[in-house]
Design a protein around this motif. Structure first.
Motif, PDB file in Angstrom:
ATOM      1  N   ALA A 115       1.119  -3.006  -4.789  1.00  0.00           N
ATOM      2  CA  ALA A 115       2.520  -2.624  -5.017  1.00  0.00           C
ATOM      3  C   ALA A 115       3.444  -3.826  -4.870  1.00  0.00           C
ATOM      4  O   ALA A 115       4.391  -4.000  -5.651  1.00  0.00           O
ATOM      5  CB  ALA A 115       2.908  -1.521  -4.031  1.00  0.00           C
TER       6      ALA A 115
ATOM      7  N   THR B 284      12.071  -0.336  -1.705  1.00  0.00           N
ATOM      8  CA  THR B 284      11.093   0.452  -2.462  1.00  0.00           C
ATOM      9  C   THR B 284       9.701   0.306  -1.872  1.00  0.00           C
ATOM     10  O   THR B 284       8.962   1.290  -1.717  1.00  0.00           O
ATOM     11  CB  THR B 284      11.089   0.000  -3.934  1.00  0.00           C
TER      12      THR B 284
ATOM     13  N   SER C 246       7.492   3.248  -0.068  1.00  0.00           N
ATOM     14  CA  SER C 246       6.147   3.570  -0.556  1.00  0.00           C
ATOM     15  C   SER C 246       5.123   3.498   0.568  1.00  0.00           C
ATOM     16  O   SER C 246       4.281   4.381   0.731  1.00  0.00           O
ATOM     17  CB  SER C 246       5.752   2.616  -1.690  1.00  0.00           C
TER      18      SER C 246
ATOM     19  N   TYR D 133       2.621   6.318   2.217  1.00  0.00           N
ATOM     20  CA  TYR D 133       1.182   6.125   2.334  1.00  0.00           C
ATOM     21  C   TYR D 133       0.714   6.289   3.779  1.00  0.00           C
ATOM     22  O   TYR D 133      -0.358   6.851   4.035  1.00  0.00           O
ATOM     23  CB  TYR D 133       0.787   4.741   1.813  1.00  0.00           C
TER      24      TYR D 133
END
Length: 425
Positions: A32, A165, A169, A173
């Motif tokens: 990511a 962001t 994320s 997770y």
């Protein structure tokens, strides 16, 4: 034992699953992070290639179908001039979505920090910006008489959005990973119980057999001993008398073994046989020392005691007396000839600590760990080997029943057995 096996099974499963999830999490994180950095780089490339639009906002950095800006940015042109032999740089904001930074001290600081970087692309962590720097030329007719002059065009993209962001994320997770670990913990516990069920059944059957066999053997042994005592009481010739003595001696030995096996079987079955109450461990240690002094003296191994007074514990007096007796008997059997056996009892803040030591050949570390195994006895060269190797396991079971610990230590000076248990509250 089965409980420990289940805990070990669950721990190993959770360790492996945690390691796998950690690897997956790190892979997702770096993937990511790389994707976001690629997007930022693409925006920088588009920004730096855009011509100055005279105050109009260009469309790079915007979602094509929407009006909101995806990544805040701004561009700067840095022009160099020579004055009094020195090279001076002047910066001009040429576009972007930031508020007006023209001729501000912040702009000067940002541009100076960027120009001090060796790489043409990188980040300015102190300002939360990612930059891309390129050299450009422009044709100047006046007053430079048609020369091509060098200037640098720098594009800046705000990193706060990509960092937010990425953090959001990763937070998602982590929550998914935590939920997965909790679910897998429950599954591991169920699997551990299922996998160890046959072992637990066999272990219960073995303990039950040992308990039943020991109990059943006590009756015929009692009969044998009674008849042997009657034979000894009757006038017999020398040879039948010796036979009666042998029967009596071996039957007593068998009864001792059966009683010890029965004690361990009850401990394995977690049958609470101890009658707990207030006990003076000082008095018990003193009584045991007095009882074993003649035995130690006859063996040529004097017994020395140092017992602190008024040490009270909660326990079973008979079992604690048995534990101390096992340790003293073991020290007398395996102690060096002529060496003194020592019995020490001390009080700490929360525990009573009883130490029995004897000089002799050191026990190797690999054998120390096995001293509390049933029917195990150390090397025969250490001296007398009477007994069945069940005394120390019984002592360890008594220690565990009293929420205490029993451990062995050995070196060139002595072999020591340390028993610790909580003081009476």
């Amino acid at each position: 034992m089965i409980r420990k096996l289940q805990i070990k099974f669950v721990a190993m499963c959770m360790l492996l699953v945690t390691a796998v999830l950690a690897v997956v999490f790190l892979a997702v994180y770096f993937s990511a992070k790389q994707n976001i950095e690629v997007i930022s780089h693409q925006v920088l490339q588009r920004v730096i290639q855009e011509e100055d639009t005279q105050g109009e906002l260009p469309n790079f950095g915007r979602d094509p179908g929407r009006e909101d800006v995806l990544l805040p940015y701004f561009t700067v042109n840095v022009r160099y001039t020579e004055e009094n032999g020195s090279r001076l740089a002047s910066a001009t904001v040429t576009g972007g979505t930031y508020s007006n930074l023209q001729d501000t001290q912040l702009l000067e600081s940002i541009v100076a920090a960027c120009l001090n970087q060796e790489q043409d692309e990188g980040v300015l962590p102190e300002y939360g910006l990612r930059y891309l720097r390129q050299d450009h030329f422009f044709y100047a007719e006046w007053p430079f008489q048609g020369e091509y002059l060098l200037y640098q065009r720098i594009a800046f993209v705000d990193m706060s959005m990509e960092q937010a962001t990425l953090a959001e994320s990763m937070r998602s997770y982590l929550q998914i990973g935590a939920a997965a670990l909790v679910l897998l913990l429950g599954v591991s516990i169920l699997l551990a119980r299922w996998a160890t069920a046959p072992v637990a059944k066999a272990w219960r059957q073995q303990r039950q057999f040992l308990s039943d066999a020991s109990h059943e053997l006590k009756t015929p042994l009692t009969v044998i001993l009674s008849n042997a005592e009657l034979l000894e009481a009757s006038p017999l010739d020398d040879r039948p008398a010796r036979w009666a003595d042998n029967i009596h001696s071996e039957a007593k030995r068998m009864r001792s073994l059966v009683e010890e096996m029965l004690t361990l079987a009850r401990a394995d079955n977690a049958m609470p046989t101890a009658v707990m109450g207030e006990v003076s461990l000082s008095d018990l240690a003193t009584d045991c020392a007095l009882a074993f002094e003649p035995v130690a003296f006859e063996a040529g191994k004097p017994l020395e005691s140092d017992i602190a007074p008024d040490i009270l514990v909660t326990g079973d007096a008979d079992k604690l007396r048995q534990l101390i007796g096992v340790l003293l008997d073991n020290a007398i059997k395996y102690g060096q000839a002529g060496g003194a056996i020592t019995l020490t009892l001390r009080r700490t803040d929360r525990q009573a600590r009883l130490l029995v030591s004897n000089p002799g050949e050191p026990i190797p570390p690999e054998q120390l760990d096995r001293l509390f195994e049933r029917f195990y006895r150390a090397d025969a060269s250490r001296g007398e080997q009477s007994g069945f190797g069940l005394g120390l396991p019984i002592a360890a079971a008594i220690a565990a029943e009293h929420k205490g610990t029993l451990k062995a230590e050995s070196d060139a000076v002595s072999t020591r057995f340390l028993f610790s248990m909580p003081l009476k509250k």
